[in-house]
Design an enzyme around this catalytic site. Structure first.
Site, PDB file in Angstrom:
ATOM      1  N   GLY A   1       0.805  -1.219   0.000  1.00 43.70           N
ATOM      2  CA  GLY A   1       0.000   0.000   0.000  1.00 43.70           C
ATOM      3  C   GLY A   1       0.832   1.260   0.000  1.00 43.70           C
TER       4      GLY A   1
ATOM      5  N   ALA B   1       4.922   1.433  -8.294  1.00 46.25           N
ATOM      6  CA  ALA B   1       4.883   2.689  -9.047  1.00 46.25           C
ATOM      7  C   ALA B   1       6.228   3.397  -8.967  1.00 46.25           C
ATOM      8  CB  ALA B   1       3.777   3.596  -8.505  1.00 46.25           C
TER       9      ALA B   1
ATOM     10  N   ASP C   1      -0.944   6.251  -7.938  1.00 51.03           N
ATOM     11  CA  ASP C   1       0.416   5.944  -7.466  1.00 51.03           C
ATOM     12  C   ASP C   1       1.489   6.535  -8.372  1.00 51.03           C
ATOM     13  OD1 ASP C   1      -1.143   4.292  -5.914  1.00 51.03           O
ATOM     14  OD2 ASP C   1       0.323   2.664  -5.917  1.00 51.03           O
TER      15      ASP C   1
HETATM   16  O1  PMV Z   1      -2.376  -0.888  -2.586  1.00 55.34           O
HETATM   17  P1  PMV Z   1      -2.142   0.213  -3.576  1.00 55.34           P
HETATM   18  O2  PMV Z   1      -1.229   1.278  -3.101  1.00 55.34           O
HETATM   19  O3  PMV Z   1      -1.796  -0.296  -4.940  1.00 55.34           O
HETATM   20  O4  PMV Z   1      -3.537   0.982  -3.739  1.00 55.34           O
HETATM   21  C1  PMV Z   1      -4.685   0.404  -4.297  1.00 55.34           C
HETATM   22  C2  PMV Z   1      -5.709   1.489  -4.345  1.00 55.34           C
HETATM   23  C3  PMV Z   1      -7.063   1.074  -4.859  1.00 55.34           C
HETATM   24  O5  PMV Z   1      -7.878   2.246  -4.819  1.00 55.34           O
HETATM   25  C4  PMV Z   1      -7.704   0.021  -3.984  1.00 55.34           C
HETATM   26  C5  PMV Z   1      -6.994   0.552  -6.278  1.00 55.34           C
HETATM   27  C6  PMV Z   1      -6.553   1.591  -7.277  1.00 55.34           C
HETATM   28  O6  PMV Z   1      -5.914   1.196  -8.276  1.00 55.34           O
HETATM   29  O7  PMV Z   1      -6.863   2.775  -7.109  1.00 55.34           O
END
Ligand code: PMV
Length: 338
Positions: free
Chosen positions: A116, A121, A164
């Site tokens: 998260g 990215a 991201d």
């Molecule tokens: O876990 P991460 O940082 O890749 O975030 C995912 C975020 C979501 O909103 C759940 C999916 C997205 O691509 O926006």
């Protein structure tokens, strides 16, 4: 040899709801992935990963990453790491109009993988930037962010949002709504991160929210309510002095919104026992607010606290593997001297 490093990010507000057109506000943090690119005589790509939350490894390939190399590291992580580097190399080759360019690539990252914090990215952004610069064809930031998004989109089979990659490219806080991305002013927020050592399955978590939203009206309302929180949060940020230390009142108001946002994400089923335990430990230690960040299911929480209590409390919390403070990274991807 060209070296670029790009920051990871936390979601201040809005993950998951952003998938349905609501706005989200991610913020870049001072934990970076560093990619070194050195052009080669042939068209091979040799990748050395020094630290991607996995033991270091080196692989060399030509013409794609279809065959998994025989190395001693967990398969999904190697595939993920190689997939992102490979996608970054493809974008760099296309941007520089150099389809046969080969590279020696080294990736070093301080960002836990798949937790998260936008590790993939950051690797993609720094990778495309380093590889295009190494070919003498540097990209402007808009194109870099767009190509990094396309690379992630490809590897994640359409599951990526622009959040991201845009945040990692630009640094600071950004606002994302569908395809619209813009940098926004933000004060120097005192982020504290708690990491449970694990990672959620983003695809499965996004699919779970989608099903819930289709089946229950409360879930559609919850997604909209998250959007309202984001809009309230944006108003607070807009009133603050950019890049200055925020007032206590602002931290408390932002913290309340983070708490509400976490509760709504939990209602959508994307929290986890370890994430809830860390969120409560941070709140009990006096943090202004705390929430999970990213897809959830495991991984990281982000809290706001300028004092030492929250990182200390988190480090004693069962299920928390690592707790650290992270400044807002006001600078996005940058070139560093090798
Ligand atoms: O876990 P991460 O940082 O890749 O975030 C995912 C975020 C979501 O909103 C759940 C999916 C997205 O691509 O926006």
């Amino acid at each position: 040899m060209t070296v670029c490093e790009a920051p990871g990010k936390v979601y201040l507000f809005g993950e998951h709801a952003v998938v349905y057109g609501e706005p989200a506000v991610p913020a870049a943090i001072e934990r970076r992935a560093r990619v070194t690119a050195e052009p080669r005589e042939d068209d091979h790509v040799r990748v050395t990963a020094e630290d991607l939350s996995l033991d270091g490894f080196t692989v060399e390939y030509a013409g794609g990453t279809g065959d998994r190399p025989d190395i001693d590291a967990p398969a999904p992580l190697v595939e993920a790491a190689m997939g992102y580097v490979d996608a970054a190399v493809r974008q760099a080759r296309s941007a520089a109009d150099a389809p046969d360019a080969g590279f020696d690539i080294t990736v070093e990252s301080e960002i836990p993988l798949g937790a998260g914090l936008g590790s993939s990215a950051a690797v993609v952004v720094a990778g495309i930037d380093a590889a295009t610069r190494a070919l003498g064809e540097p990209l402007d930031r808009e194109e870099l962010a767009d190509r990094a998004y396309r690379a992630e989109f490809e590897v994640q089979e359409g599951q990526a949002s622009r959040a991201d990659t845009f945040c990692s490219t630009m640094g600071g806080a950004v606002r994302v709504e569908g395809d619209d991305c813009e940098a926004i002013d933000a004060p120097n927020l005192p982020f504290v991160i708690g990491f449970d050592g694990g990672a959620g399955d983003t695809g499965a978590l996004v699919a779970g929210v989608r099903e819930l939203r289709e089946e229950y009206r409360f879930a559609a309302d919850t997604v909209r309510a998250i959007g309202d929180i984001v809009r309230d949060g944006e108003e607070l940020l807009a009133e603050a002095v950019p890049e200055a230390d925020p007032s206590r009142e602002l931290l408390e108001e932002l913290g309340d919104l983070m708490d509400f946002n976490h509760g709504l994400l939990a209602a959508l089923g994307v929290s986890a026992r370890s994430l809830d335990a860390m969120v409560w430990a941070a709140r009990d230690a006096g943090a202004h607010g705390a929430k999970l960040t990213g897809a959830g299911g495991g991984g990281c929480i982000v809290a706001l606290d300028s004092d030492a209590e929250t990182p200390t409390a988190l480090s004693y919390t069962q299920g928390c593997e690592e707790a650290f403070r992270a400044e807002l990274a006001t600078e996005g991807v940058r070139v560093v001297e090798p």
